[in-house]
Design a protein around this motif. Sequence first.
Motif, PDB file in Angstrom:
ATOM      1  N   UNK A 160       0.790  -1.229   0.000  1.00 28.95           N
ATOM      2  CA  UNK A 160       0.000   0.000   0.000  1.00 28.95           C
ATOM      3  C   UNK A 160       0.818   1.273   0.000  1.00 28.95           C
ATOM      4  N   UNK A 161       2.003   1.258  -0.618  1.00 29.43           N
ATOM      5  CA  UNK A 161       2.893   2.425  -0.601  1.00 29.43           C
ATOM      6  C   UNK A 161       2.200   3.657  -1.188  1.00 29.43           C
ATOM      7  N   UNK A 162       2.022   4.680  -0.361  1.00 26.20           N
ATOM      8  CA  UNK A 162       1.298   5.880  -0.790  1.00 26.20           C
ATOM      9  C   UNK A 162       2.117   7.159  -0.711  1.00 26.20           C
ATOM     10  N   UNK A 163       3.138   7.202   0.133  1.00 27.76           N
ATOM     11  CA  UNK A 163       3.885   8.434   0.306  1.00 27.76           C
ATOM     12  C   UNK A 163       5.367   8.198   0.388  1.00 27.76           C
ATOM     13  N   UNK A 164       6.157   9.171  -0.096  1.00 30.96           N
ATOM     14  CA  UNK A 164       7.607   9.076  -0.008  1.00 30.96           C
ATOM     15  C   UNK A 164       8.174  10.479   0.168  1.00 30.96           C
ATOM     16  N   UNK A 165       9.185  10.595   1.062  1.00 31.85           N
ATOM     17  CA  UNK A 165       9.746  11.910   1.369  1.00 31.85           C
ATOM     18  C   UNK A 165      11.203  11.777   1.794  1.00 31.85           C
ATOM     19  N   UNK A 166      12.091  12.523   1.117  1.00 30.50           N
ATOM     20  CA  UNK A 166      13.488  12.585   1.518  1.00 30.50           C
ATOM     21  C   UNK A 166      13.627  13.597   2.644  1.00 30.50           C
ATOM     22  N   UNK A 167      14.190  13.165   3.787  1.00 31.67           N
ATOM     23  CA  UNK A 167      14.338  14.022   4.950  1.00 31.67           C
ATOM     24  C   UNK A 167      15.807  14.393   5.131  1.00 31.67           C
ATOM     25  N   UNK A 168      16.146  15.681   4.982  1.00 34.69           N
ATOM     26  CA  UNK A 168      17.555  16.073   5.094  1.00 34.69           C
ATOM     27  C   UNK A 168      18.106  15.947   6.500  1.00 34.69           C
ATOM     28  N   UNK A 169      17.235  15.993   7.522  1.00 35.29           N
ATOM     29  CA  UNK A 169      17.701  15.890   8.891  1.00 35.29           C
ATOM     30  C   UNK A 169      18.245  14.508   9.228  1.00 35.29           C
ATOM     31  N   UNK A 194       1.599  12.599   8.875  1.00 37.49           N
ATOM     32  CA  UNK A 194       1.217  11.258   8.426  1.00 37.49           C
ATOM     33  C   UNK A 194      -0.304  11.160   8.492  1.00 37.49           C
ATOM     34  N   UNK A 195      -0.935  10.877   7.359  1.00 36.00           N
ATOM     35  CA  UNK A 195      -2.378  10.679   7.381  1.00 36.00           C
ATOM     36  C   UNK A 195      -2.709   9.221   7.075  1.00 36.00           C
ATOM     37  N   UNK A 196      -3.813   8.763   7.659  1.00 38.96           N
ATOM     38  CA  UNK A 196      -4.336   7.428   7.371  1.00 38.96           C
ATOM     39  C   UNK A 196      -5.796   7.579   6.948  1.00 38.96           C
ATOM     40  N   UNK A 197      -6.468   6.466   6.746  1.00 39.47           N
ATOM     41  CA  UNK A 197      -7.874   6.536   6.349  1.00 39.47           C
ATOM     42  C   UNK A 197      -8.730   7.214   7.403  1.00 39.47           C
ATOM     43  N   UNK A 227      -5.007   2.139  10.247  1.00 40.96           N
ATOM     44  CA  UNK A 227      -4.707   1.538   8.945  1.00 40.96           C
ATOM     45  C   UNK A 227      -4.761   2.528   7.780  1.00 40.96           C
ATOM     46  N   UNK A 228      -4.198   2.041   6.674  1.00 40.35           N
ATOM     47  CA  UNK A 228      -4.288   2.710   5.370  1.00 40.35           C
ATOM     48  C   UNK A 228      -3.611   4.072   5.355  1.00 40.35           C
ATOM     49  N   UNK A 229      -2.283   4.058   5.539  1.00 39.61           N
ATOM     50  CA  UNK A 229      -1.502   5.279   5.419  1.00 39.61           C
ATOM     51  C   UNK A 229      -1.677   5.919   4.064  1.00 39.61           C
ATOM     52  N   UNK A 230      -1.723   7.248   4.038  1.00 44.42           N
ATOM     53  CA  UNK A 230      -1.933   7.924   2.758  1.00 44.42           C
ATOM     54  C   UNK A 230      -0.920   9.021   2.470  1.00 44.42           C
ATOM     55  N   UNK A 231      -0.918  10.096   3.253  1.00 39.25           N
ATOM     56  CA  UNK A 231      -0.037  11.208   2.904  1.00 39.25           C
ATOM     57  C   UNK A 231       1.133  11.305   3.877  1.00 39.25           C
ATOM     58  N   UNK A 232       2.269  11.726   3.326  1.00 38.76           N
ATOM     59  CA  UNK A 232       3.507  11.874   4.088  1.00 38.76           C
ATOM     60  C   UNK A 232       4.160  13.178   3.655  1.00 38.76           C
ATOM     61  N   UNK A 233       4.384  14.095   4.608  1.00 35.17           N
ATOM     62  CA  UNK A 233       4.929  15.405   4.270  1.00 35.17           C
ATOM     63  C   UNK A 233       5.652  15.984   5.477  1.00 35.17           C
TER      64      UNK A 233
END
Length: 328
Positions: A178-187, A241-244, A224-230
Amino acid sequence: MRGLWAALLAAVVVVVSAGSPGAARPRPPGYGRLAASSAIVTADQATRAVYVLSPDQARWDADSGDGVLWSWSADDGEELADLGPGTSWTNPSEVKFRELDGRRYLLATASGGLAAVIGYPDRSVYWAADTGTGNAHSIDLLPDGDVAVAASTGGYVRLYAAAAGSRVTRHAQVALAGAHGVHWDPGTRLLWALGSRQLLGLRVGGDPEDPALSVVHRIALPTRDGHDLAPVMSSPGRLWVTTASAVYQFSTSQRAFVSYPLQSRINGPGVKSIGDDPRTGQILVARPEPGHSCAWCTSRLTLYNPDGSRTLLRGGMYKARWWTTRRD
């Protein structure tokens, strides 16, 4: 002269008294902001286009161009014709703004499989690929020039060797249901990826022309059901992190979900995207609009702190983000 100074002093005392803490009214959230809001970028499925929109207008009209600062679609021109945008650009899903080596880029994906990094404002193609039928749902550009893509039904996170060329499809891959979000974190210098049940911290290895990925953190989601990552711009080291059913903040240093301001108002189901403006702190939320002809789309975005809304007339927006290159 003494009489003049006495009169001036009396006037000052009156002004100070009128503005004393005991007499002051409570200040609303955001009071005294000097910075102008960032623009807003959205993926609109109704018109198969990406729009950068003026934050100062309550209503935008893509047909007339009212409030539209810039736009792009894979359907325009011939640069992406080899990737079959008629099908691969179906249901544009993700939009982000990134900077690399002093140049600015739009990042976009579509459920039909297209993933692209497009020069802003010249619309030149830095990299693009048809990722297939896995429902490409999120994308990020790494400091070394490679591109990460998360695909939900494909159940994977890929790191494409985009630094090697504009159509290179060589990649490293990690499975994530269920991969929904991806984010490169410089920290943390990790690539974070959100799936239906887990949040992964991925270490990037190899070199830009032959990258590798390995899992260093695996965190279970509270629901459940992760959606947004920012990134949470107001609190470096945190991720939205958002889920359903909920909206969370995750601390990368504590590797734990933590409470946050306005949580009781913002938390709720169905949030497709969320982010806070690094200039003003205002929070932008996209969630499906009841009664919309597209069950997962909206014509209206919600704002918090201060509260408000923005409407794209006849729109079918999926995600919307502040148009900023920062990735705190």
